[in-house]
Design an enzyme around this catalytic site. Sequence first.
Site, PDB file in Angstrom:
ATOM      1  N   LYS A  11      38.541  30.408  48.461  1.00 44.46           N
ATOM      2  CA  LYS A  11      39.087  31.810  48.373  1.00 44.46           C
ATOM      3  C   LYS A  11      37.941  32.816  49.254  1.00 44.46           C
ATOM      4  CE  LYS A  11      41.084  30.765  44.141  1.00 44.46           C
ATOM      5  NZ  LYS A  11      42.261  31.335  43.438  1.00 44.46           N
ATOM      6  N   HIS A 100      50.025  31.047  49.431  1.00 50.80           N
ATOM      7  CA  HIS A 100      49.422  30.928  48.182  1.00 50.80           C
ATOM      8  C   HIS A 100      49.836  32.134  47.323  1.00 50.80           C
ATOM      9  CE1 HIS A 100      46.126  31.390  45.274  1.00 50.80           C
ATOM     10  NE2 HIS A 100      45.835  30.147  45.693  1.00 50.80           N
ATOM     11  N   GLU A 102      48.231  34.128  45.575  1.00 50.72           N
ATOM     12  CA  GLU A 102      47.363  35.508  45.831  1.00 50.72           C
ATOM     13  C   GLU A 102      47.980  36.118  47.132  1.00 50.72           C
ATOM     14  OE1 GLU A 102      43.517  33.641  45.572  1.00 50.72           O
ATOM     15  OE2 GLU A 102      44.018  33.602  43.355  1.00 50.72           O
ATOM     16  N   GLU A 178      51.780  25.224  41.887  1.00 51.87           N
ATOM     17  CA  GLU A 178      50.698  26.145  41.428  1.00 51.87           C
ATOM     18  C   GLU A 178      51.477  27.164  40.643  1.00 51.87           C
ATOM     19  OE1 GLU A 178      46.802  25.879  43.561  1.00 51.87           O
ATOM     20  OE2 GLU A 178      48.033  27.406  44.456  1.00 51.87           O
ATOM     21  N   GLY A 184      43.224  30.573  38.113  1.00 55.76           N
ATOM     22  CA  GLY A 184      41.828  31.192  37.585  1.00 55.76           C
ATOM     23  C   GLY A 184      41.994  31.847  36.385  1.00 55.76           C
TER      24      GLY A 184
HETATM   25  C1  PEP Z   1      44.058  28.094  43.871  1.00 55.03           C
HETATM   26  O1  PEP Z   1      43.204  28.743  44.276  1.00 55.03           O
HETATM   27  O2  PEP Z   1      44.917  27.726  44.442  1.00 55.03           O
HETATM   28  C2  PEP Z   1      43.816  27.697  42.414  1.00 55.03           C
HETATM   29  C3  PEP Z   1      44.314  26.710  42.013  1.00 55.03           C
HETATM   30  O3  PEP Z   1      42.514  28.286  41.853  1.00 55.03           O
HETATM   31  P1  PEP Z   1      41.977  27.823  40.269  1.00 55.03           P
HETATM   32  O4  PEP Z   1      41.767  26.207  40.527  1.00 55.03           O
HETATM   33  O5  PEP Z   1      40.741  28.852  40.210  1.00 55.03           O
HETATM   34  O6  PEP Z   1      42.938  28.139  39.362  1.00 55.03           O
END
Ligand code: PEP
Length: 264
Positions: A11, A100, A102, A178, A184
């Site tokens: 990130k 992603h 984010e 995800e 996070g």
């Molecule tokens: C990500 O950035 O895709 C992610 C899964 O972050 P984290 O492992 O911190 O949850």
Amino acid sequence: MQKRLIVANWKMNPQTSTEAKELLVSVLSDASDFKNIELVICPPFVYFSSISAMIYDLSSKFQVSLGAQNMHWEQKGAFTGEISAQMLKEFGVEYVVEGHSERRWIMGETDEMINKKIKTALKSGLIPILAVGEKERNNFDSSGRHINTADDVVIDQLTRALDGVPVSKIKDVVIAYEPVWAIGTGLADNPDDALSVSLLIRKVISKMTDDKTARAIKILYGGSVNSKNIAEFLKQDGIDGALVGGASIDKDEFTRILEIVSSL
Ligand code: PEP
């Protein structure tokens, strides 16, 4: 056995190129012992020049490559602040994360944009890592009944992202499931639930292509992966690796993750 694909998404971290190099050196110092892992490091773009040579040097001993966290779908032009596939390739980038959460939820990326990026990545010889996942863990209808939104969201995001992608190219896309609520937050998904979404993804891919492609496509789990839970996810036959965010910038924790994956 097929190598496990572990993608480190740094990130917007760390804050200096010196720290970025130190992190990479410490993670990769034992790397040649990790035989059954393919590692992809996705740092911020500004660190590419300082770390791409280190990754390239190690790639003869260990399967490690450079990944990007994002890119634009156009090759060049008036797109202030953006970066093209060609620019990534100059640094030896092999993978690019697309969609992603984010970027979807903070930067307002749409499925249409993600679709264009996937097509450009494939045309440019980059491997897209397409991230899909539902925002809320629990959803309830007006009478208070629990609704499983994961399946609907994943089917929808997958279908839109891969719309118009040549069937012969779909096998080259890596898919990362995800769940947004797990990213996070320290609240990882249940490995059985992650597996059932992975099976659903294979069903969707099978409809778009064929059973062979659906079996072969790589599916990762991402969302609060750490050294305590990684084994449970990767022991599931059908989850081929992990996308690791927060834990990938903690050198001890990430090294531990790699050791565990290597011992599976
Ligand atoms: C990500 O950035 O895709 C992610 C899964 O972050 P984290 O492992 O911190 O949850």
